[in-house]
Structures are given as structure tokens and as C-alpha cells.
Write a protein that holds these residues in place. Structure first.
Motif, PDB file in Angstrom:
ATOM      1  N   PHE A 112     -44.391 -79.561  -4.430  1.00 11.66           N
ATOM      2  CA  PHE A 112     -44.046 -78.594  -3.395  1.00 11.66           C
ATOM      3  C   PHE A 112     -44.988 -77.402  -3.327  1.00 11.66           C
ATOM      4  O   PHE A 112     -44.894 -76.590  -2.417  1.00 11.66           O
ATOM      5  N   ASP A 113     -45.843 -77.284  -4.300  1.00 12.81           N
ATOM      6  CA  ASP A 113     -46.730 -76.131  -4.347  1.00 12.81           C
ATOM      7  C   ASP A 113     -48.202 -76.571  -4.281  1.00 12.81           C
ATOM      8  O   ASP A 113     -48.771 -77.049  -5.248  1.00 12.81           O
ATOM      9  N   GLU A 114     -48.766 -76.405  -3.116  1.00 11.79           N
ATOM     10  CA  GLU A 114     -50.146 -76.846  -2.871  1.00 11.79           C
ATOM     11  C   GLU A 114     -51.125 -76.222  -3.864  1.00 11.79           C
ATOM     12  O   GLU A 114     -52.087 -76.869  -4.292  1.00 11.79           O
ATOM     13  N   THR A 115     -50.873 -74.976  -4.218  1.00  8.89           N
ATOM     14  CA  THR A 115     -51.853 -74.255  -5.040  1.00  8.89           C
ATOM     15  C   THR A 115     -52.000 -74.856  -6.437  1.00  8.89           C
ATOM     16  O   THR A 115     -52.980 -74.609  -7.121  1.00  8.89           O
ATOM     17  N   LEU A 116     -51.029 -75.655  -6.856  1.00 10.08           N
ATOM     18  CA  LEU A 116     -51.108 -76.249  -8.193  1.00 10.08           C
ATOM     19  C   LEU A 116     -51.831 -77.589  -8.190  1.00 10.08           C
ATOM     20  O   LEU A 116     -52.281 -78.068  -9.230  1.00 10.08           O
ATOM     21  N   ARG A 117     -51.931 -78.184  -7.028  1.00 10.21           N
ATOM     22  CA  ARG A 117     -52.374 -79.579  -6.960  1.00 10.21           C
ATOM     23  C   ARG A 117     -53.769 -79.833  -7.488  1.00 10.21           C
ATOM     24  O   ARG A 117     -53.999 -80.777  -8.235  1.00 10.21           O
ATOM     25  N   GLU A 118     -54.692 -79.009  -7.064  1.00  8.26           N
ATOM     26  CA  GLU A 118     -56.080 -79.265  -7.432  1.00  8.26           C
ATOM     27  C   GLU A 118     -56.257 -79.209  -8.947  1.00  8.26           C
ATOM     28  O   GLU A 118     -56.835 -80.111  -9.564  1.00  8.26           O
ATOM     29  N   GLU A 119     -55.733 -78.161  -9.537  1.00  5.83           N
ATOM     30  CA  GLU A 119     -55.828 -77.989 -10.980  1.00  5.83           C
ATOM     31  C   GLU A 119     -55.178 -79.163 -11.718  1.00  5.83           C
ATOM     32  O   GLU A 119     -55.711 -79.673 -12.700  1.00  5.83           O
ATOM     33  N   LEU A 120     -54.055 -79.595 -11.215  1.00  2.00           N
ATOM     34  CA  LEU A 120     -53.337 -80.711 -11.844  1.00  2.00           C
ATOM     35  C   LEU A 120     -54.125 -82.013 -11.718  1.00  2.00           C
ATOM     36  O   LEU A 120     -54.239 -82.782 -12.687  1.00  2.00           O
ATOM     37  N   ALA A 121     -54.670 -82.253 -10.548  1.00  6.27           N
ATOM     38  CA  ALA A 121     -55.449 -83.467 -10.334  1.00  6.27           C
ATOM     39  C   ALA A 121     -56.662 -83.477 -11.263  1.00  6.27           C
ATOM     40  O   ALA A 121     -57.014 -84.511 -11.848  1.00  6.27           O
ATOM     41  N   ARG A 122     -57.260 -82.325 -11.416  1.00  2.00           N
ATOM     42  CA  ARG A 122     -58.418 -82.195 -12.285  1.00  2.00           C
ATOM     43  C   ARG A 122     -58.038 -82.523 -13.739  1.00  2.00           C
ATOM     44  O   ARG A 122     -58.693 -83.317 -14.414  1.00  2.00           O
ATOM     45  N   ALA A 123     -56.962 -81.940 -14.206  1.00  2.00           N
ATOM     46  CA  ALA A 123     -56.513 -82.192 -15.577  1.00  2.00           C
ATOM     47  C   ALA A 123     -56.155 -83.665 -15.768  1.00  2.00           C
ATOM     48  O   ALA A 123     -56.457 -84.268 -16.804  1.00  2.00           O
ATOM     49  N   THR A 124     -55.533 -84.251 -14.768  1.00  2.00           N
ATOM     50  CA  THR A 124     -55.176 -85.672 -14.848  1.00  2.00           C
ATOM     51  C   THR A 124     -56.429 -86.531 -14.939  1.00  2.00           C
ATOM     52  O   THR A 124     -56.508 -87.450 -15.763  1.00  2.00           O
ATOM     53  N   ARG A 125     -57.403 -86.211 -14.109  1.00  2.00           N
ATOM     54  CA  ARG A 125     -58.651 -86.969 -14.091  1.00  2.00           C
ATOM     55  C   ARG A 125     -59.318 -86.953 -15.470  1.00  2.00           C
ATOM     56  O   ARG A 125     -59.766 -87.979 -15.988  1.00  2.00           O
ATOM     57  N   ILE A 126     -59.372 -85.781 -16.058  1.00  2.00           N
ATOM     58  CA  ILE A 126     -59.990 -85.653 -17.377  1.00  2.00           C
ATOM     59  C   ILE A 126     -59.256 -86.500 -18.416  1.00  2.00           C
ATOM     60  O   ILE A 126     -59.862 -87.196 -19.219  1.00  2.00           O
ATOM     61  N   TRP A 127     -57.951 -86.456 -18.353  1.00  2.00           N
ATOM     62  CA  TRP A 127     -57.133 -87.199 -19.307  1.00  2.00           C
ATOM     63  C   TRP A 127     -57.342 -88.709 -19.142  1.00  2.00           C
ATOM     64  O   TRP A 127     -57.577 -89.437 -20.128  1.00  2.00           O
TER      65      TRP A 127
END
Lengths: 192, 192
Positions: A112-127
Motif C-alpha cells: 500500500f505504500d509506494e515509497t517502500l517498494r523500490e527499496e524492498l525490491a532492491r533488497a529482495t534482488r540482492i538476497w
DNA sequence: GTCTATAACGGGATAGAC
DNA sequence: GTCTATCCCGTTATAGAC
């Protein structure tokens, strides 16, 4: 040394682990951190600022602790390292529990919060990338695409199992067995 | 015909899909359902009651639409039925999206809300059982334990992939491919 | 940078009429 | 069963001193 601001974020992670993002009260956070509420507003502007920065803090911290190993321990085989790394996230210790809950909250909030998405996607990608590399250590002949797919499935499964565990739908030992079996299956599947 | 109470739960599912469980305001729900806030308290006692009963409503609805088939369509093979049932949950239609978001929200909320846990665990059990039965149709010789494990993994993976999709960390087509591959793998693995 | 004290507000919940 | 009106509490956020 940890700055005041950092120690507030550490406290926020603990509070989020107890009551969730929705249950985070600025006053409780202040008590947990041993500061006044006003100081929190001074450092983070508003409640949303606390959440944004704390979630960033959490994803950075999660990256770190997964990679750490004990000093004198014998170096694990690639296969052991893979299994340990993944199963590490399914353990009932304070630190893991706290991070898993916070990570789940972060994931859920991002819907629900667009501002969190990019950071989360980035962390997921790294993992996912990290797991793909560990899989590559076990199966050096496997294609990059196959490794990436297996890594994405294993990490997504882990998130699913973790949430079931934390929400009381799946006992921890069973979650661990299911994940271990999935690792077996993916490794077999990558075999030459 | 839909009772007033039912239409309030339908409205709740929509509001939850928009703003999450965390963002559900009784007043907004009342507006969405076209009723007064007092009526909501009359039917559900309190905000938690709305959530509890909406969760039940959602899981029932999911069971239904998952099981429904087109009238004149040729009966699918067990294998097709399994694949269709699971992939159905990864589609960008209003109904599925709404259900998936709401389901994810309730799962996340249950980590902190004891009152949701039992109902959620029950719904999860039914769902896993349903998938285990479909797997049994594909592999009649497989043991019940093996079927249950595969079903638990596939549904947990689906939840993980779904949340990644909804939180913007994974494109939908990729999520579908990953799930389809996992189904292949589990079915292979159950082979005699 | 950090505190105490307090203002301002949002939203859950209820009373009582129809 | 359903509404209007309203209470009231918990929380966010700020003012101002140190």
C-alpha cells in the motif's frame, strides 16, 4: 558507536516486532528507546519518517547478519552453506524473529505504500542473487537462468513459510523440514 | 440475495484491498457500503469483529471461485485442474487481486492479533487439503504424507510469490512461470 | 540535542430516536 | 434494523525552556 538516531531505529525494530507497523506508537517507541517523543519528531519529522527509515535500516541489517559466520568454525561445504543460510531464517531466536517479523511487515506495508517498494525490491534482488550464487557453488554447471529461478522459488517459499509460522498456521519444525525438502528438490533438479 | 451484512463484508474486502487492514476505517467502510457506522457496530460488535468475519467471508469466497468451472467446458484432467487452481490466484483481475491482497493482509495481521489466528489456520488447512487432494488425483500412488508436504510447499510458495507480486518485487508473468515450474517439480517428485 | 507540558485531532464506539 | 448525533479516549504533533 551507535548514534542516538540509530538506537531509536533499533528500538523501533523491536517495537515493530512486538506490535507491527500498525501497532507502533510513538510514545511506546520513546519509552523503548529511553527518550522523549519530541526527540523522535526532531530526528524523523513524523511517524511516517520513523517507519521509512527504520524499514531501510532493517533491510540493511538483514543483509549483514545472513552473511556472517563464526570465526574459528570449519568452512562449510557449498551445500551446507546454502542450507544453513536459508534455514537460519527459520529459527526461534529473538534476533531472527525480530527481523523476520519486521521483514514481513515491511513486505506487507509495501503493498500500500509506494515509497517502500523500490527499496524492498532492491533488497529482495540482492538476497535472491546471494542465494543464486550459493546454488551455483553447489551446481557449477547449472545455467544462470536455472539458478536464478531456483533462488527466487526458494526465497519466496521461505517468506511464505515464515509468515505461516509467525501467524500460527505452521509449527516451526515443520516449516524447517518443508524448506529443507525444497532445497533438496531444487538442488536435485539442477543436477547435470 | 445478499443480506445487508454480506454487502458490508464485500465492502470491507474492497476497502482492505485499497488500504489494507491497517488502513480500514470504520467510517470509510460505512461510506463504501452505503450505511451508517452504527449499523456496522450493530452487526459486528466492533472493528475486530468486522475483520474476523470478513476473513471468514474471504476464505469462503476464495474456496468457491477456486472450485467453480465453466458450465459447458470439457472436464479438465487432474493435472490441468491442479495447475489451473493454483495459477488462478496469480491473475490481475479485480476479484483475484482483492482476495489476494485481503488474504495477505489478514495473514500479516494475524502475526499480532491472536483472535485471527485460529480462523486463519483453519482456512489454510482446508486450502492445503484441497491441493493435496488434487495432487492425489494426479499421483494416486503417492503417500498421504508426501502429498500433504507437496501441497503445503506449493501453497506457501504461492503466498510468497503473490506477496512479492503485490508489493512490486516480482512481475506477474514471472511469478506464474515460477509457480508452474514448481508444480512440475512437485508432480515429478511424487512420480512412482 | 533533548526535555516537559500541552495542544489538536482522528477515529472507535455508544445513546437514543425511528 | 437502521439512522443521526455525539462522546471520549488514545495518539500524533508542536511550543518553548534548557
Amino acid at each position: 558507536m551507535a548514534s542516538r538516531k540509530t538506537s531509536i531505529m533499533e528500538a523501533a525494530a523491536r517495537v515493530i516486532a512486538r506490535h507491527g507497523v500498525r501497532g507502533l506508537r510513538v510514545e511506546e517507541l520513546a519509552a523503548e528507546a529511553g527518550v522523549s517523543t519530541a526527540l523522535i519528531y526532531y530526528h524523523f519529522k513524523d511517524r511516517t519518517g520513523v517507519l521509512r527509515q527504520t524499514l531501510e535500516f532493517i533491510s540493511d541489517r538483514a543483509e549483514r547478519y545472513t552473511t556472517e559466520r563464526a570465526e574459528g568454525a570449519p568452512p562449510p561445504t557449498p551445500r551446507e552453506e546454502l542450507e544453513q543460510t536459508l534455514l537460519l531464517e527459520l529459527q526461534d531466536t529473538t534476533e531472527v524473529r525480530e527481523n523476520s517479523i519486521a521483514w514481513g511487515e515491511l513486505r506487507a506495508s509495501a503493498v500500500f505504500d509506494e515509497t517502500l517498494r523500490e527499496e524492498l525490491a532492491r533488497a529482495t534482488r540482492i538476497w535472491v542473487q546471494e542465494i543464486a550464487e550459493l546454488l551455483g557453488g553447489v551446481r557449477p554447471m547449472a545455467s544462470a537462468v536455472a539458478l536464478a529461478g531456483a533462488a527466487e522459488r526458494l526465497t519466496a517459499l521461505l517468506e511464505g513459510l515464515s509468515t505461516r509460522w509467525l501467524s500460527g498456521s505452521l509449527p516451526l519444525p515443520q516449516a524447517r523440514t518443508l524448506l529443507a525438502d525444497a532445497i533438496d528438490a531444487e538442488v536435485d533438479r539442477l543436477a547435470p
